[in-house]
Write a protein that holds these residues in place. Structure first.
Motif, mmCIF file in Angstrom:
data_model
loop_
_atom_site.group_PDB
_atom_site.id
_atom_site.type_symbol
_atom_site.label_atom_id
_atom_site.label_comp_id
_atom_site.label_asym_id
_atom_site.label_seq_id
_atom_site.Cartn_x
_atom_site.Cartn_y
_atom_site.Cartn_z
ATOM 1 N N GLY A 194 23.560 -21.205 -101.648
ATOM 2 C CA GLY A 194 22.995 -19.995 -102.263
ATOM 3 C C GLY A 194 23.132 -18.788 -101.354
ATOM 4 N N MET A 195 22.971 -18.991 -100.056
ATOM 5 C CA MET A 195 23.137 -17.901 -99.096
ATOM 6 C C MET A 195 24.580 -17.394 -99.105
ATOM 7 N N LEU A 196 25.524 -18.324 -99.119
ATOM 8 C CA LEU A 196 26.940 -17.936 -99.161
ATOM 9 C C LEU A 196 27.236 -17.122 -100.422
ATOM 10 N N GLU A 197 26.723 -17.577 -101.546
ATOM 11 C CA GLU A 197 26.947 -16.862 -102.804
ATOM 12 C C GLU A 197 26.323 -15.468 -102.764
ATOM 13 N N PHE A 198 25.116 -15.368 -102.197
ATOM 14 C CA PHE A 198 24.456 -14.068 -102.088
ATOM 15 C C PHE A 198 25.281 -13.123 -101.211
ATOM 16 N N LEU A 199 25.785 -13.640 -100.096
ATOM 17 C CA LEU A 199 26.607 -12.813 -99.208
ATOM 18 C C LEU A 199 27.829 -12.273 -99.942
ATOM 19 N N GLN A 204 35.077 -11.249 -92.896
ATOM 20 C CA GLN A 204 33.839 -11.999 -93.151
ATOM 21 C C GLN A 204 33.863 -12.629 -94.539
ATOM 22 N N LEU A 205 34.359 -11.887 -95.499
ATOM 23 C CA LEU A 205 34.433 -12.398 -96.868
ATOM 24 C C LEU A 205 35.322 -13.638 -96.926
ATOM 25 N N ASN A 206 36.439 -13.612 -96.226
ATOM 26 C CA ASN A 206 37.330 -14.781 -96.199
ATOM 27 C C ASN A 206 36.633 -15.992 -95.583
ATOM 28 N N ILE A 207 35.915 -15.779 -94.497
ATOM 29 C CA ILE A 207 35.186 -16.878 -93.844
ATOM 30 C C ILE A 207 34.153 -17.458 -94.801
ATOM 31 N N VAL A 208 33.391 -16.594 -95.435
ATOM 32 C CA VAL A 208 32.331 -17.044 -96.334
ATOM 33 C C VAL A 208 32.930 -17.782 -97.534
ATOM 34 N N LYS A 265 25.793 -19.047 -88.115
ATOM 35 C CA LYS A 265 24.932 -20.207 -88.351
ATOM 36 C C LYS A 265 25.425 -21.026 -89.547
ATOM 37 N N LEU A 266 25.933 -20.364 -90.579
ATOM 38 C CA LEU A 266 26.457 -21.093 -91.736
ATOM 39 C C LEU A 266 27.715 -21.882 -91.365
ATOM 40 N N LYS A 267 28.491 -21.361 -90.434
ATOM 41 C CA LYS A 267 29.693 -22.066 -89.983
ATOM 42 C C LYS A 267 29.350 -23.397 -89.312
ATOM 43 N N GLU A 268 28.165 -23.500 -88.742
ATOM 44 C CA GLU A 268 27.741 -24.741 -88.090
ATOM 45 C C GLU A 268 27.497 -25.860 -89.094
ATOM 46 N N GLN A 269 27.192 -25.495 -90.334
ATOM 47 C CA GLN A 269 26.876 -26.453 -91.400
ATOM 48 C C GLN A 269 25.831 -27.466 -90.946
ATOM 49 N N ASN A 270 24.798 -26.949 -90.312
ATOM 50 C CA ASN A 270 23.667 -27.768 -89.880
ATOM 51 C C ASN A 270 22.622 -27.707 -90.995
ATOM 52 N N PHE A 271 22.398 -28.821 -91.640
ATOM 53 C CA PHE A 271 21.495 -28.862 -92.787
ATOM 54 C C PHE A 271 20.121 -29.441 -92.426
#
Length: 177
Positions: A152-157, A167-171, A136-142
């Motif tokens: 903030g979600m990306l940073e938490f991950l 996954q870490l590389n993608i994030v 869902k984050l890859k979609e960048q739908n805001f």
């Protein structure tokens, strides 16, 4: 006829604006409630007064699950903590069953489960949530979850240290992109 369409558009805009304002209130109060027990009670009172048990939207069910998770965090007795935790997981499962691809619902459950000991047996849910969250984050739908919150979600991950190397590389790419 033109006035009719303008009224309809304004009505839809006002309804969407009030829904956004409500989500903003829920997000802010929920975040505050992590450290302030009185905010947990405020959030729970708000949700229970506004929604009956019949047609609760999945995102509201998730916030009720979050409330129970926070009540678990703030509870003194281990049995009380565990009871609230189980209630929260049931509510999150219900919300996900109704809206399995909702970024905010998945992230809320993951952020709760991140702090739960593995012995309680929710490893599969954590992994499932991570997969959906990243997709869902890859979609960048805001449109439903603002960009600032998604960052903030990306940073938490990243800080959770629960991601595979891929996954870490993608994030990290999403965060830097």
């Amino acid at each position: 006829m033109k006035k009719f369409y303008i009224i309809i558009v304004l009505f839809i805009w006002v309804v969407n604006l009030s829904a956004f304002d409500e989500l903003e209130y829920l997000r802010t109060t929920y975040y505050e409630a992590v450290e302030k027990e009185n905010k947990v009670e405020e959030l729970e009172s708000y949700l229970l007064s506004k929604y009956d048990n019949k047609n609760i939207p999945p995102i509201i069910t998730a916030y009720l699950g979050g409330v129970n998770a926070l009540k678990s965090k703030h509870a003194f007795w281990i049995t009380t903590k565990y009871s609230y935790f189980l209630d929260s997981m049931e509510l999150f499962a219900d919300a996900i069953n109704k809206d399995s691809l909702n970024l905010e619902i998945r992230f809320m459950r993951f952020s709760v489960l991140h702090y739960v000991p593995g012995i309680l047996g929710y490893s599969k849910e954590k992994k499932d949530d991570i997969k959906v969250i990243i997709e869902k984050l890859k979609e960048q739908n805001f449109s439903k979850v603002p960009q600032k919150i998604q960052i903030g979600m990306l940073e938490f991950l990243i800080n959770s240290e629960r991601l595979t190397a891929a996954q870490l590389n993608i994030v990290k790419d999403l965060l830097n992109g």
